[in-house]
Design a protein around this motif. Sequence first.
Motif, PDB file in Angstrom:
ATOM      1  N   ARG A 188       0.840  -1.200   0.000  1.00  0.00           N
ATOM      2  CA  ARG A 188       0.000   0.000   0.000  1.00  0.00           C
ATOM      3  C   ARG A 188       0.876   1.252   0.000  1.00  0.00           C
ATOM      4  O   ARG A 188       0.612   2.220  -0.735  1.00  0.00           O
ATOM      5  N   ALA A 189       1.928   1.234   0.799  1.00  0.00           N
ATOM      6  CA  ALA A 189       2.853   2.368   0.833  1.00  0.00           C
ATOM      7  C   ALA A 189       3.606   2.496  -0.484  1.00  0.00           C
ATOM      8  O   ALA A 189       3.802   3.610  -0.999  1.00  0.00           O
ATOM      9  N   GLU A 190       4.049   1.368  -1.029  1.00  0.00           N
ATOM     10  CA  GLU A 190       4.746   1.392  -2.317  1.00  0.00           C
ATOM     11  C   GLU A 190       3.880   2.037  -3.401  1.00  0.00           C
ATOM     12  O   GLU A 190       4.351   2.877  -4.175  1.00  0.00           O
ATOM     13  N   ALA A 191       2.618   1.641  -3.444  1.00  0.00           N
ATOM     14  CA  ALA A 191       1.712   2.173  -4.470  1.00  0.00           C
ATOM     15  C   ALA A 191       1.541   3.680  -4.311  1.00  0.00           C
ATOM     16  O   ALA A 191       1.500   4.422  -5.304  1.00  0.00           O
ATOM     17  N   ALA A 192       1.469   4.152  -3.063  1.00  0.00           N
ATOM     18  CA  ALA A 192       1.327   5.588  -2.826  1.00  0.00           C
ATOM     19  C   ALA A 192       2.568   6.344  -3.289  1.00  0.00           C
ATOM     20  O   ALA A 192       2.471   7.410  -3.912  1.00  0.00           O
ATOM     21  N   VAL A 193       3.732   5.802  -3.001  1.00  0.00           N
ATOM     22  CA  VAL A 193       4.988   6.439  -3.439  1.00  0.00           C
ATOM     23  C   VAL A 193       5.061   6.464  -4.965  1.00  0.00           C
ATOM     24  O   VAL A 193       5.457   7.469  -5.570  1.00  0.00           O
ATOM     25  N   GLU A 194       4.657   5.368  -5.593  1.00  0.00           N
ATOM     26  CA  GLU A 194       4.701   5.291  -7.050  1.00  0.00           C
ATOM     27  C   GLU A 194       3.712   6.249  -7.707  1.00  0.00           C
ATOM     28  O   GLU A 194       3.961   6.755  -8.807  1.00  0.00           O
ATOM     29  N   ARG A 195       2.597   6.528  -7.040  1.00  0.00           N
ATOM     30  CA  ARG A 195       1.608   7.469  -7.580  1.00  0.00           C
ATOM     31  C   ARG A 195       2.113   8.907  -7.568  1.00  0.00           C
ATOM     32  O   ARG A 195       1.613   9.745  -8.314  1.00  0.00           O
TER      33      ARG A 195
END
Length: 340
Positions: free
Chosen positions: A108-115
């Motif tokens: 979930r954190a990875e996806a937020a950083v990637e966004r």
Amino acid sequence: MKEVKVGIVGLGRLGSVHAENLAFKIPGCKLMAACSLEQKELDWAKTDLKVDFVTTDYKKMVDEADIEAVAIVSSSPEHCWMIEYALDAGKHVFTDKPLGCSLEECKRAEAAVERHPDKLFFLGFMRRYDPSYADAKAQIEAGKVGKPYLVKATGLDPEACVESCIQFCKTSGGIFIDAASHDVDLMRWFLGGEVTEVYAAGTTFKHPEFAAGGDTETGMAMLKFDNGTVAFLHVGRTAPHGYHTETEIVGTDAHIRVAGIPWKNRAMIFDANGACQPIIENFPQRFAEAYLLEMVDFIKCIQEDRKPELTVYDGTKATLVTYAITDSFHSGKPVQVEYK
């Protein structure tokens, strides 16, 4: 140099250290807001840190305070949703370890950083900023040890704090998840590989409450890496003399040992017990300089539009390894580490 306005969530033992650093010790930084569930901590922030915007509501701080960056030093289960909320609100983010408490949270954190590639994400593995560990890494990169092939890491909390450890052992995730992620990060950093297999064991001789809570008083683990290197881990909670951490890197040509007796200062006490020196009492004392240096770099990264060496993926990998070690401890069997 532009001024970076920061809000912080979490004002406990470590959060208060970061808050004071942000408020008083970092050029080009202004601590504008603070969030805590404890009113006495918010009162301290207003009175001692001169913070105007204080709240018990994290979302309110992110949405309404005059800030462009957030420092997350809350309890571990809160990290990932707070990371996501702040990034989605257009804020730069610093978060203390661990990244998350499960693979799902880390993703979930990875996806937020990637966004939000235009926003800075900074993970607080502060030991990389400790001058001794940083020097050891520089020596390795300069070829002074030859090929590093073994890391031995010890981290012992003091017996003086054992009651707090017992109180939280049922909810902390266990000693490896709670205490070993910094060591795992250093092992990956020094050895330049990824963990593929772990085997762990534990012993409890002094405080049976740990075993009753499904945890262990002292934990050991062996880690194998994909480049053929290995590491040994020793973590514990009953050091009689104080907080104790040391790391040894073994190479084909030389060894580097970051250790020594953990003196608090140079004061010597002469009394009926002989000549004695006080010992460091806790991790904020031992790594005070590292905590300041990592936050200085966080602010500089924002000012210079520069990304740090550590990434969100380093946080995921450290989390996966500590959970694999915990699984091995409970099962008594080696566990393969799978990066999904």
